[in-house]
Design a protein around this motif. Structure first.
Motif, PDB file in Angstrom:
ATOM      1  N   THR A 151      13.988  -0.403  -8.163  1.00 19.69           N
ATOM      2  CA  THR A 151      15.240  -0.068  -7.496  1.00 19.69           C
ATOM      3  C   THR A 151      14.922   0.655  -6.190  1.00 19.69           C
ATOM      4  O   THR A 151      13.909   1.361  -6.090  1.00 19.69           O
ATOM      5  CB  THR A 151      16.142   0.803  -8.382  1.00 19.69           C
TER       6      THR A 151
ATOM      7  N   ASP B 118      22.521   0.902  -8.503  1.00 13.60           N
ATOM      8  CA  ASP B 118      23.740   0.720  -9.288  1.00 13.60           C
ATOM      9  C   ASP B 118      23.870  -0.670  -9.900  1.00 13.60           C
ATOM     10  O   ASP B 118      24.758  -0.892 -10.721  1.00 13.60           O
ATOM     11  CB  ASP B 118      24.973   1.008  -8.417  1.00 13.60           C
TER      12      ASP B 118
ATOM     13  N   ASP C  65      23.603  -3.098 -12.465  1.00 12.78           N
ATOM     14  CA  ASP C  65      23.347  -2.903 -13.896  1.00 12.78           C
ATOM     15  C   ASP C  65      23.763  -4.103 -14.744  1.00 12.78           C
ATOM     16  O   ASP C  65      23.901  -3.997 -15.956  1.00 12.78           O
ATOM     17  CB  ASP C  65      24.062  -1.653 -14.396  1.00 12.78           C
ATOM     18  N   HIS C  66      23.991  -5.232 -14.081  1.00 12.04           N
ATOM     19  CA  HIS C  66      24.374  -6.438 -14.818  1.00 12.04           C
ATOM     20  C   HIS C  66      23.639  -7.634 -14.245  1.00 12.04           C
ATOM     21  O   HIS C  66      23.708  -7.877 -13.036  1.00 12.04           O
ATOM     22  CB  HIS C  66      25.885  -6.664 -14.727  1.00 12.04           C
TER      23      HIS C  66
ATOM     24  N   GLN D 220      31.067   5.851 -14.775  1.00  9.31           N
ATOM     25  CA  GLN D 220      31.125   4.986 -15.947  1.00  9.31           C
ATOM     26  C   GLN D 220      32.496   5.125 -16.617  1.00  9.31           C
ATOM     27  O   GLN D 220      33.051   6.222 -16.688  1.00  9.31           O
ATOM     28  CB  GLN D 220      30.025   5.350 -16.936  1.00  9.31           C
TER      29      GLN D 220
ATOM     30  N   CYS E 217      25.970  -4.260  -6.070  1.00  9.66           N
ATOM     31  CA  CYS E 217      26.185  -4.848  -7.396  1.00  9.66           C
ATOM     32  C   CYS E 217      26.806  -6.233  -7.325  1.00  9.66           C
ATOM     33  O   CYS E 217      26.412  -7.141  -8.077  1.00  9.66           O
ATOM     34  CB  CYS E 217      27.091  -3.947  -8.224  1.00  9.66           C
TER      35      CYS E 217
ATOM     36  N   ARG F  47      17.362  -3.698 -14.881  1.00 13.14           N
ATOM     37  CA  ARG F  47      16.873  -2.337 -14.670  1.00 13.14           C
ATOM     38  C   ARG F  47      15.501  -2.133 -15.302  1.00 13.14           C
ATOM     39  O   ARG F  47      14.763  -1.226 -14.912  1.00 13.14           O
ATOM     40  CB  ARG F  47      17.875  -1.325 -15.238  1.00 13.14           C
TER      41      ARG F  47
ATOM     42  N   PRO G 234      21.937  -6.206 -17.933  1.00  9.68           N
ATOM     43  CA  PRO G 234      21.242  -4.931 -18.156  1.00  9.68           C
ATOM     44  C   PRO G 234      19.728  -5.009 -18.027  1.00  9.68           C
ATOM     45  O   PRO G 234      19.092  -4.034 -17.613  1.00  9.68           O
ATOM     46  CB  PRO G 234      21.654  -4.567 -19.595  1.00  9.68           C
TER      47      PRO G 234
END
Length: 257
Positions: free
Chosen positions: A42, A29, A31-32, A199, A8, A37, A34
């Motif tokens: 992946t 993982d 995810d930024h 999370q 990440c 994704r 968003p």
């Protein structure tokens, strides 16, 4: 340039450098931001990266990491596949700055590194509020057993720069497990939960507050168990700025500022 990012923090460094268009794949993982994704394949998470799928994306560069124990096996897989990779073992805050600069160079945008570093430094290295006695802040990477950062951690640096004290700052390690009894003896002023791979909405302060081993601790009596999302403390990249802001707010509240 075709780039695959396997953790990440590297993904977020690429984003901060304005180079998202180079990414052709990321770990599970990342995810930024968003929208990654939705548009990118992946290739597995953490220690379970699927090397064959990475190779199938025909990357010019793979951004990996040696920060987490066990990543050596991932690196071995990349080497066996003949893939070009960059895998820093990030420990200190200074290492984070070096990572940003190194990745900018690898992406052929070295001039973009300093603005990203400067923006991060303005937050994390800002002088803290004067405090007579720095409060002790223990960060939990995991609750059972408790795993917490030692001196060789960017989180140690963030705590101290924010005006606090890491009670494990005399441990020359990246992180270490602690028995509940030892944590009770340390009795920090506050516990920050920043559980890896969970999370923040699923963090449970009651796991700490209701632990009978901590019943006599100050942080339980004063209900000083604070969640800070792992994406702001556990990822050595630009979003440490937000983790620093939240640590500073906690320390100010503890000091009555």
């Amino acid at each position: 340039m075709r780039v695959v990012s396997l953790n990440c923090s590297n993904t977020e460094i690429v984003q901060a450098l304005g180079c998202l268009e180079h990414l052709v794949g990321v770990d599970d993982d990342s995810d930024h931001p968003p929208e990654l994704r939705e548009r990118l394949p992946t290739v597995g998470r953490d220690l379970d990266v699927r090397i064959a799928e990475v190779a199938a994306l025909e990357p010019d560069l793979v951004l990996a990491s040696l920060t987490v124990p066990g990543h050596e096996d991932v690196i071995d897989g990349l080497e066996s596949a003949g893939l070009r990779f960059h895998a820093p073992e990030t420990q200190s805050l200074q290492d984070v700055y070096h990572d940003i600069r190194d990745i900018a160079g690898l992406l052929d945008v070295p001039e973009r590194a300093d603005p990203v570093i400067d923006q991060l430094q303005r937050v994390v290295e800002a002088p803290p509020e004067p405090i007579d006695t720095p409060p002790t802040i223990l960060v939990q990477w995991w609750p059972k057993p408790v795993i917490a950062p030692g001196r060789r951690s960017w989180v140690h640096d963030l705590i101290e720069l924010a005006g606090g004290r890491n009670p494990l700052g005399d441990h020359a390690v990246k992180s270490t497990p602690i028995e509940d009894e030892d944590l009770a003896e340390i009795d920090p002023d506050a516990v920050v939960i920043s559980w890896c791979g969970v999370q923040v909405e699923n963090y449970r302060t009651d796991v700490v507050l209701d632990n009978p081993n901590f019943a006599e601790c100050r942080f339980v009596h004063h209900r000083r168990v604070e969640p800070i999302a792992e994406c702001y403390l556990g990822r050595p990249g630009p979003r440490l700025a937000e983790g620093s802001r939240q640590l500073r707010a906690l320390i100010r509240s503890l000091a009555g500022c």
